[in-house]
Design an enzyme around this catalytic site. Structure first.
Site, mmCIF file in Angstrom:
data_model
loop_
_atom_site.group_PDB
_atom_site.id
_atom_site.type_symbol
_atom_site.label_atom_id
_atom_site.label_comp_id
_atom_site.label_asym_id
_atom_site.label_seq_id
_atom_site.Cartn_x
_atom_site.Cartn_y
_atom_site.Cartn_z
ATOM 1 N N GLU A 14 0.801 -1.232 0.000
ATOM 2 C CA GLU A 14 0.000 0.000 0.000
ATOM 3 C C GLU A 14 0.832 1.281 0.000
ATOM 4 O O GLU A 14 0.810 2.056 0.972
ATOM 5 C CB GLU A 14 -0.951 0.008 1.211
ATOM 6 C CG GLU A 14 -1.894 -1.187 1.254
ATOM 7 C CD GLU A 14 -2.966 -1.062 2.324
ATOM 8 O OE1 GLU A 14 -2.897 -0.150 3.152
ATOM 9 O OE2 GLU A 14 -3.883 -1.901 2.334
ATOM 10 N N GLU A 45 -5.357 -8.735 1.206
ATOM 11 C CA GLU A 45 -5.942 -8.348 2.496
ATOM 12 C C GLU A 45 -7.426 -8.103 2.306
ATOM 13 O O GLU A 45 -7.838 -7.466 1.334
ATOM 14 C CB GLU A 45 -5.339 -7.046 3.052
ATOM 15 C CG GLU A 45 -3.979 -7.188 3.656
ATOM 16 C CD GLU A 45 -3.447 -5.858 4.218
ATOM 17 O OE1 GLU A 45 -4.253 -5.015 4.672
ATOM 18 O OE2 GLU A 45 -2.223 -5.688 4.185
HETATM 19 C C1 FCB Z 1 -4.357 -2.020 5.660
HETATM 20 C C2 FCB Z 1 -2.960 -2.344 6.148
HETATM 21 C C3 FCB Z 1 -2.922 -3.375 7.234
HETATM 22 C C4 FCB Z 1 -4.061 -3.213 8.216
HETATM 23 C C5 FCB Z 1 -5.384 -3.071 7.506
HETATM 24 C C6 FCB Z 1 -6.584 -2.945 8.427
HETATM 25 O O1 FCB Z 1 -4.368 -0.747 5.118
HETATM 26 O O2 FCB Z 1 -2.189 -2.830 5.083
HETATM 27 O O3 FCB Z 1 -1.670 -3.299 7.857
HETATM 28 O O4 FCB Z 1 -3.814 -2.186 9.079
HETATM 29 O O5 FCB Z 1 -5.347 -1.986 6.637
#
Ligand code: FCB
Length: 472
Positions: free
Chosen positions: A177, A372
């Site tokens: 990110e 994620e």
């Molecule tokens: C993302 C991050 C991760 C976590 C989630 C909830 O942006 O990559 O580390 O904090 O959000």
């Protein structure tokens, strides 16, 4: 709930995932390891930031987190119990190079040796992220990602980590990110290093992308044929109510998605974004000849992090500065979430994930992995159990959304739940629990939540039920 359909199972009472679909869970070094001053680890920008009064909720810091640095064997055992085929985790750069350059700390590398060996011993594939936000403080002291040199230091670190672990790790991600590193870190400063300088945040974004490209080149030069390289982006799935919001959506899509996708795809920085942000000053002056070729170095797959949709509308005044993390954004209003939200006040909309994956299939054309996806809720342990029905529903509904994308022809190769463990949620400290496994930070006892058992059942079946949440 049985089907003999070898395909995607549509029309059956389960939605079957393709054979070989990779199932995993994700974490990040600073969020789980603890042991921030052990075995020669240097300070990171998150240690410094967390020590700043008011920066992190409750004054929480990276210690003890989940004490994973010491408890990794039991945590890997838990992964095996859940049936995970893969584990996405990040290396802490300041454990490996305490000053971000030069001297290598063998005890830092040795920790990741032990972790990787433990995973492989249990048949779990390690998926390594090189940078999940814990920049060595010594590099920040020289400007951090605002300084072009950091991109070169990152490539050196990537090469040495890859050289050390590449005999056992096939899957390598450069950055997690970069939008967050650049804009939460340097535009509105709600994340480390806490700098408020919107123009510099765009320069940081360029240096992050440059670091990514340099790192891929450095690693690829010595890689085995089966090594796979990637970057993980956090995308906004934009929602508008009507055509009056289309220009607002274009602007936000530009700064959230296209600013990263276009140069990675070899198209350079999007002209409209450069024009929209020009009033901050010419940040593109940091782009040197050849940089865009480096950034467009081919990769093998793209990681997709998705949590919630983004709702935008046109602001009454087209020149009003929107504020927040989007540098230079004007004339846009962010609308509040609708319907059900998570503990982060993030809207729950699985259809956004389907739409996003379909869009990326068109615009990226690489295999995609959901690296994620998850939700925070205030869980409680009762009678030794955590019955987290809201998270279980979120998980299953988003898996259906991934399946819908696959059924529509999108090449999605895997899904990683965020997160394996409750952990340090950045500026929210330990107040937000994202884990499929509960962590009692006082005792370090782990309790698999109902959502964790649901994921294990899905993995076992390689399928989700078409309706309902009736999983063991
Ligand atoms: C993302 C991050 C991760 C976590 C989630 C909830 O942006 O990559 O580390 O904090 O959000």
């Amino acid at each position: 709930m049985t089907t003999t359909d070898p395909g995607t199972g549509v029309g059956q009472d389960v939605l079957r995932f393709p054979p070989g679909f990779r199932w995993g869970a994700a974490t990040a070094s600073f969020q789980i390891e603890g042991a921030t001053a052990e075995d020669g680890r240097g300070p990171s920008i998150w240690d410094t930031f967390a020590a700043r009064p008011g920066a992190v909720r409750g004054g929480d810091t990276g210690d003890p987190a989940c004490d994973h640095y010491h408890r990794y064997p039991a945590d890997v055992e838990l992964m095996a119990e859940l049936g995970l085929g893969a584990y996405r985790f990040s290396l802490a750069w300041p454990r490996i190079q305490p000053l971000g350059a030069g001297r290598v700390e063998p005890r830092g590398l040795a920790f990741y040796d032990r972790l990787v060996d433990e995973l492989l011993g249990k048949g779990i594939e390690p998926v390594v992220t090189l940078y999940h936000w814990d920049l060595p403080q010594a590099l920040e002291d020289r400007g951090g990602w605002r300084d072009r040199d950091t991109a070169h230091r990152f490539a050196e670190y990537a090469a040495l980590a890859h050289e050390h672990l590449g005999d056992r790790v096939r899957s390598w991600t450069t950055l997690n990110e970069p939008w967050c590193s650049a804009f939460l870190g340097y535009a509105n400063g709600v994340h480390a290093p806490g700098v408020v300088d919107p123009k510099a945040s765009l320069e940081a974004a360029h240096h992050l992308l440059l670091g990514h490209g340099l790192a891929v080149r450095a690693m690829r030069a010595r890689a085995s044929a089966d090594h796979r390289f990637s970057i993980v982006l956090n995308f906004g799935a934009l929602d508008v109510d009507d055509d009056s919001a289309l220009d607002a959506a274009r602007k936000v899509d530009g700064l959230q998605n296209r600013l990263f996708l276009d140069p990675l795809g070899g198209r350079g920085y999007p002209r409209d974004v450069v024009e929209d942000t020009a009033w901050l000053g010419d940040w593109t002056a940091v782009v040197r000849d050849g940089d865009l070729d480096v950034i467009a170095t081919p990769i093998d797959w793209m990681g997709v992090n998705y949590y919630a949709p983004t709702r935008v509308a046109a602001a009454a005044d087209p020149l009003v500065v929107t504020g927040g993390p989007f540098p230079g954004l004007r004339g846009v209003e962010f609308l509040p979430p609708r319907g059900e939200v998570t503990g982060m006040n993030w809207e729950i909309d699985p259809t956004g994930l389907t739409r996003l994956l379909q869009r990326l299939q068109r615009d990226v054309g690489l295999p995609l992995v959901v690296t994620e996806n998850g939700s925070a809720f205030p869980d409680v342990v009762e009678g030794g159990e955590v019955v987290d029905l809201a998270r279980t529903r979120y998980l299953v509904d988003h898996l259906r959304a991934v399946h819908a994308a696959i059924a529509a022809g999108v090449d999605v190769r895997g899904y990683f739940a965020w997160s394996l463990l409750d952990n340090f949620e950045w500026a929210e400290g330990y107040s937000q629990r994202f884990g499929i496994v509960h962590v009692d930070y006082g005792t370090q006892v782990r309790t698999v939540k109902r959502s964790g058992r649901a994921l294990a059942a899905v993995i076992g079946a390689n399928a989700v039920p078409t309706t309902g949440y009736d999983l063991p």
